[in-house]
Design an enzyme around this catalytic site. Structure first.
Site, PDB file in Angstrom:
ATOM      1  N   CYS A  80     119.643 -20.048-129.572  1.00 42.27           N
ATOM      2  CA  CYS A  80     120.828 -20.694-129.791  1.00 42.27           C
ATOM      3  C   CYS A  80     121.832 -20.312-128.812  1.00 42.27           C
ATOM      4  O   CYS A  80     122.140 -19.169-128.640  1.00 42.27           O
ATOM      5  CB  CYS A  80     121.561 -20.160-131.141  1.00 42.27           C
ATOM      6  SG  CYS A  80     120.491 -19.409-132.281  1.00 42.27           S
ATOM      7  N   ARG A  83     119.277 -11.348-133.607  1.00 45.05           N
ATOM      8  CA  ARG A  83     120.236 -11.443-132.326  1.00 45.05           C
ATOM      9  C   ARG A  83     120.764  -9.709-131.971  1.00 45.05           C
ATOM     10  O   ARG A  83     120.632  -9.122-133.049  1.00 45.05           O
ATOM     11  CB  ARG A  83     121.576 -11.810-132.852  1.00 45.05           C
ATOM     12  CG  ARG A  83     121.431 -13.441-132.540  1.00 45.05           C
ATOM     13  CD  ARG A  83     122.615 -14.376-133.487  1.00 45.05           C
ATOM     14  NE  ARG A  83     124.037 -14.260-132.780  1.00 45.05           N
ATOM     15  CZ  ARG A  83     124.241 -14.915-131.745  1.00 45.05           C
ATOM     16  NH1 ARG A  83     123.578 -15.939-131.397  1.00 45.05           N
ATOM     17  NH2 ARG A  83     125.594 -14.648-131.340  1.00 45.05           N
ATOM     18  N   GLU A 130     130.994 -25.929-133.574  1.00 44.46           N
ATOM     19  CA  GLU A 130     130.151 -26.155-132.592  1.00 44.46           C
ATOM     20  C   GLU A 130     129.627 -27.466-132.903  1.00 44.46           C
ATOM     21  O   GLU A 130     129.578 -27.683-134.276  1.00 44.46           O
ATOM     22  CB  GLU A 130     128.752 -25.317-132.280  1.00 44.46           C
ATOM     23  CG  GLU A 130     129.350 -23.961-131.750  1.00 44.46           C
ATOM     24  CD  GLU A 130     127.975 -22.993-131.693  1.00 44.46           C
ATOM     25  OE1 GLU A 130     128.211 -22.104-130.842  1.00 44.46           O
ATOM     26  OE2 GLU A 130     127.169 -23.100-132.286  1.00 44.46           O
TER      27      GLU A 130
END
Length: 272
Positions: A125, A109, A187
């Site tokens: 994601c 990321r 989540e």
């Protein structure tokens, strides 16, 4: 009504054929007025691109059985003080893209990401958004549409290389993970496998710092390095949960051409 299964979380949440990402044009996104909290130091510290997305994007709020209960900004959904109220559980997805050699594409990321910057994770994601095309529950079509959108946004993977009917939906997990004390995740995550022979990857540096393909042995070594704290390697918490509970078994089934045996459309696995 989905079943709920509780599984233990691992004790550690951390985590060469990697190539860094050069600066390129970010994907074009729609513009609209952004309402932000006044004089917030937290907001002002954000990267401009991430700041815009934090307030433009509306996540789908759900209950623990994946029923839609509302929507809220990406900003609110990732503030730990709001997550701790128990009202910010939102729908997400995790894509695992494999090539013809059954190698898994990982991404690191970007350093400007608000949650979990510079950690290694699965291919893509993100979140389906509170919009008609991404809220279709039948056949997980809303999540599939969102996954196709974000594969292009983050990795430059064209829709032709990620057709929505090519994703295999394997199941859902529910997890919570703090990032840096200010930000975190809570989540209900849809897990999608995708295998494609030839995929052109052109990562967006606002989202991705580096990418690499790994086989199972190479991923196990990456996990070992993360556990040992070697080389600053870290893994995202959701990816580590999936690795520890499901990934190697599903990966082996993919290699054997039996991935369909792993599909579970009814259970929400609690990994808390």
């Amino acid at each position: 009504m989905p079943l709920v299964c509780r599984l233990p979380a691992p004790s550690s949440l951390l985590g060469s054929r990697a190539w860094a990402i050069k600066r390129c044009a970010a994907p074009i996104r729609s513009r609209r007025a952004i309402a932000m909290p006044a004089s917030s130091q937290l907001v002002e510290a954000l990267d401009p691109v991430q700041k815009r997305l934090m307030f433009e994007d509306e996540c789908i709020l759900v209950d623990e059985k994946d029923n839609v209960v509302g929507h809220d900004s990406k900003y609110n959904c990732h503030l730990m003080e709001k997550i701790e109220t128990g009202k910010m559980l939102h729908r997400a997805f995790s894509v695992f893209l494999f090539n013809s050699k059954n190698e898994l594409l990982l991404q690191q990321r970007s350093s400007t990401k608000v949650t979990f910057p510079l950690v290694w994770t699965n291919t893509c994601c993100s979140h389906p958004l509170y919009r008609e095309s991404e809220m279709i529950f039948e056949n997980q079509m809303g999540v599939r549409n969102a996954a196709q959108r974000k594969l292009f946004d983050e990795l430059g993977i064209a829709a032709a290389d990620s057709p929505v009917d090519a994703f295999t939906f394997l199941g859902r997990i529910l997890y919570k993970a703090p990032s840096d004390g200010k930000w975190g995740e809570h989540e209900l995550d849809y897990l999608l496998f995708l295998k494609r022979d030839e995929v052109a990857v052109n990562p967006n540096p606002d989202e991705v710092a580096a990418v690499r393909y790994v086989n199972q042995a190479e991923l196990k070594e990456l996990v070992r390095q993360a556990d040992a704290g070697e080389g600053g390697i870290k893994l995202s918490p959701w990816f580590r949960l999936i690795v520890d509970n499901f990934l190697y078994k599903w990966w082996s089934l993919l290699e054997e051409g039996k991935l369909g045996e792993a599909v579970d459309e009814s259970t929400v696995h609690w990994l808390l």
